[in-house]
Design a protein around this motif. Structure first.
Motif, PDB file in Angstrom:
ATOM      1  N   SER A   1       0.372 -13.500   0.281  1.00 33.28           N
ATOM      2  CA  SER A   1      -0.701 -13.885  -0.638  1.00 33.28           C
ATOM      3  C   SER A   1      -0.658 -13.047  -1.911  1.00 33.28           C
ATOM      4  O   SER A   1      -0.056 -11.962  -1.955  1.00 33.28           O
ATOM      5  N   ALA A   2      -1.333 -13.530  -2.946  1.00 35.93           N
ATOM      6  CA  ALA A   2      -1.393 -12.796  -4.213  1.00 35.93           C
ATOM      7  C   ALA A   2      -2.058 -11.439  -4.012  1.00 35.93           C
ATOM      8  O   ALA A   2      -1.634 -10.440  -4.603  1.00 35.93           O
ATOM      9  N   THR A   3      -3.079 -11.382  -3.175  1.00 33.01           N
ATOM     10  CA  THR A   3      -3.760 -10.111  -2.906  1.00 33.01           C
ATOM     11  C   THR A   3      -2.816  -9.126  -2.238  1.00 33.01           C
ATOM     12  O   THR A   3      -2.795  -7.931  -2.576  1.00 33.01           O
ATOM     13  N   GLU A   4      -2.025  -9.604  -1.287  1.00 30.95           N
ATOM     14  CA  GLU A   4      -1.074  -8.728  -0.600  1.00 30.95           C
ATOM     15  C   GLU A   4       0.020  -8.247  -1.549  1.00 30.95           C
ATOM     16  O   GLU A   4       0.429  -7.078  -1.502  1.00 30.95           O
ATOM     17  N   LYS A   5       0.487  -9.132  -2.417  1.00 28.85           N
ATOM     18  CA  LYS A   5       1.488  -8.720  -3.407  1.00 28.85           C
ATOM     19  C   LYS A   5       0.920  -7.658  -4.339  1.00 28.85           C
ATOM     20  O   LYS A   5       1.572  -6.655  -4.633  1.00 28.85           O
TER      21      LYS A   5
ATOM     22  N   ASP B   1      -4.785   0.973 -10.367  1.00 27.23           N
ATOM     23  CA  ASP B   1      -6.229   0.795 -10.223  1.00 27.23           C
ATOM     24  C   ASP B   1      -6.603  -0.688 -10.255  1.00 27.23           C
ATOM     25  O   ASP B   1      -7.479  -1.144  -9.507  1.00 27.23           O
ATOM     26  N   SER B   2      -5.931  -1.445 -11.099  1.00 26.53           N
ATOM     27  CA  SER B   2      -6.272  -2.865 -11.260  1.00 26.53           C
ATOM     28  C   SER B   2      -5.749  -3.738 -10.130  1.00 26.53           C
ATOM     29  O   SER B   2      -6.187  -4.885  -9.972  1.00 26.53           O
ATOM     30  N   LEU B   3      -4.827  -3.231  -9.337  1.00 17.52           N
ATOM     31  CA  LEU B   3      -4.178  -4.036  -8.307  1.00 17.52           C
ATOM     32  C   LEU B   3      -4.583  -3.679  -6.878  1.00 17.52           C
ATOM     33  O   LEU B   3      -4.534  -4.524  -5.983  1.00 17.52           O
ATOM     34  N   LEU B   4      -4.972  -2.436  -6.663  1.00 15.09           N
ATOM     35  CA  LEU B   4      -5.205  -1.943  -5.307  1.00 15.09           C
ATOM     36  C   LEU B   4      -6.537  -2.404  -4.733  1.00 15.09           C
ATOM     37  O   LEU B   4      -7.508  -2.614  -5.459  1.00 15.09           O
ATOM     38  N   GLN B   5      -6.561  -2.508  -3.418  1.00 15.90           N
ATOM     39  CA  GLN B   5      -7.780  -2.856  -2.694  1.00 15.90           C
ATOM     40  C   GLN B   5      -8.603  -1.595  -2.444  1.00 15.90           C
ATOM     41  O   GLN B   5      -8.068  -0.495  -2.351  1.00 15.90           O
ATOM     42  N   PRO B   6      -9.919  -1.726  -2.299  1.00 16.62           N
ATOM     43  CA  PRO B   6     -10.759  -0.560  -1.973  1.00 16.62           C
ATOM     44  C   PRO B   6     -10.546  -0.120  -0.537  1.00 16.62           C
ATOM     45  O   PRO B   6      -9.934  -0.842   0.265  1.00 16.62           O
TER      46      PRO B   6
END
Length: 453
Positions: A130-134, A195-200
């Motif tokens: 997924s885009a989130t995983e990438k 910062d813009s790509l990582l999950q909390p």
């Protein structure tokens, strides 16, 4: 109900420990080029594991780079037989020092691994990825690259910046060296991208994996080094405020003892090891009676400080003594050698914020942060109203003991311009290390040796 909650807590603790082990125990295919390996979700994750492995290698955070932060300070004395180590303690480092070359190569190998993930993962066509995983994978690579350039900048100053994958070390020979300021600017650029790509942490709660707050923590450290006190305070606060993910454990030793203590709430970012993937760090600290070589040991001055109840408190767990009366550092002690590498601890964020607040004139708040660290160490709080300079000195002294066996003391004294007063190292040319002689020779004139070497 209490028993039920206890078992649930134990279950999640076990799950965290298992996930730490599972992530790094999968053997990366380091012998296969990244052009072949990064072709789908599975190979992308394998490549990313390989980047973490490089970060945790013996040449980098697994051992040798960490020594660059404490050997030149005043907490360690040379007790072994390797002159390459003695050079760091005496501040007479030769450009042909083998450890310099090993660490330099290890950091650039880490950067190259990160470059491959950054360059190739976004374009992968895999319906299961997924885009989130990438984004998460690429964000982790950006963070690791930022940390790598941060370490290069504070160790050597002017180095080469490479942002695209290379097939071998010679591919960067024609890259001109950048100034320390330019390298630090690249660090910030990479941290902003991360910062813009990582999950909390709620999505990536394991401290052996980078999440958004890991990037915030390194930003706090970055801004501290840049003397941007307001930003250092702000980013440290963002991390400290997440008490669900991070907290100061009591007593001090709780983050590293017993041997089952891994990925605790003390760690914002740590690197884990296993029985099949060992850390080399313990060997240098432990005495022969414990299967080590004791190449260095705590200095007499540090032994006095850490064993004094008024300054060390319960942090005397950092040292131990053999039956023959030899003191040794005991932060890294596990057998087999699975001791984590503590890259960023929440204690550092408290002391970053304390220093930033002191510099901003927020002395009451700075003292609160300082006392949080002292309370955890079993020390009495600083209650008297003291001036800015005295408060900064108190914070410096706290950092000295809190991170004595971690890679901070030398870099702290350099960044605060205190190396002259504390270590009598008054030549500023010695505040960065010599670039490995071999790198200068092979750089086609693009990499200049640091002045004074």
């Amino acid at each position: 109900m209490k028993a039920y909650r206890k078992y649930i807590s134990l279950f999640f603790l076990s799950l965290t420990a298992l996930s730490c082990k599972k992530f790094l125990d999968v053997e990366p295919r380091d012998s296969v080029s990244d052009e072949q390996t990064i072709i789908d979700k599975t190979s992308a994750n394998t490549a990313l594991r390989g980047v973490y492995r490089k970060l945790g290698s013996d040449g980098y955070y697994g051992a040798l780079f960490q020594t660059f932060g404490y050997l030149p300070g005043d907490n360690v004395q040379w007790t072994g037989s390797q002159s390459v180590i003695q050079q760091f303690i005496t501040h007479k480092i030769n450009a042909d020092n083998g450890n310099l070359q090993t660490v330099w190569a290890a950091i650039y190998a880490t950067i190259n691994g990160a470059n491959n993930v950054i360059a190739k993962v976004p374009g992968l066509q895999d319906a299961t990825f997924s885009a989130t995983e990438k984004n998460q994978a690429v964000g982790e690579a950006y963070f690791i690259r930022a940390l790598s350039y941060f370490d290069l900048a504070r160790t050597w100053g002017n180095v080469q910046i490479t942002l695209t994958p290379t097939l071998n070390a010679s591919d960067k020979l024609d890259v001109k060296g950048s100034t320390q300021a330019q390298v630090y600017q690249q660090v910030l650029s990479d941290l902003n991208a991360a910062d813009s790509l990582l999950q909390p942490p709620s999505q990536t709660p394991n401290p052996v994996r980078v999440n958004q707050q890991t990037a915030w923590a390194l930003k706090a450290r970055y801004y501290l080094y840049q003397s941007d006190w307001a930003q250092a305070e702000a980013y440290a606060t963002k991390v400290i405020s997440d008490t669900r993910s991070y907290s100061l454990l009591k007593p001090y030793s709780a983050f590293f003892s017993p041997a089952s203590a891994i990925a605790t709430k003390e760690s914002v970012f740590e690197l884990s090891y296993s029985a099949t993937y060992l850390s080399g760090h313990r060997n240098y600290w432990q005495p022969p009676a414990n299967g080590g070589t004791r190449q260095w040991a705590p200095s007499d001055a540090f032994i006095t400080l850490v064993n004094d109840p008024k300054t060390g408190g319960n942090r005397n767990a950092l040292v131990a003594k053999t039956s023959a009366g030899l003191w040794y550092g005991n932060l890294y002690y596990r057998s087999p050698a699975t001791d984590p590498a503590y890259v960023i601890r929440i204690a550092e964020l408290y002391l970053i914020r304390a220093e930033a607040r002191a510099q901003l004139g927020k002395t009451d708040l700075a003292r609160e942060d300082l006392n949080s660290i002292r309370d955890r160490a079993g020390l009495t709080p600083v209650t008297e109203l003291i001036g800015k300079d005295d408060l900064l000195l108190a914070i410096e002294n706290e950092r000295r003991i809190e991170f004595a066996l971690e890679p901070h003391r030398w870099f702290d004294l350099v960044r605060t311009k205190r190396a002259g007063a504390v270590l009598n190292i008054t030549n500023p040319q010695l505040y960065v290390f010599p670039i490995p002689a071999n790198e200068v020779t092979l750089s086609n004139g693009n990499l200049k040796q640091n002045d004074g070497y």
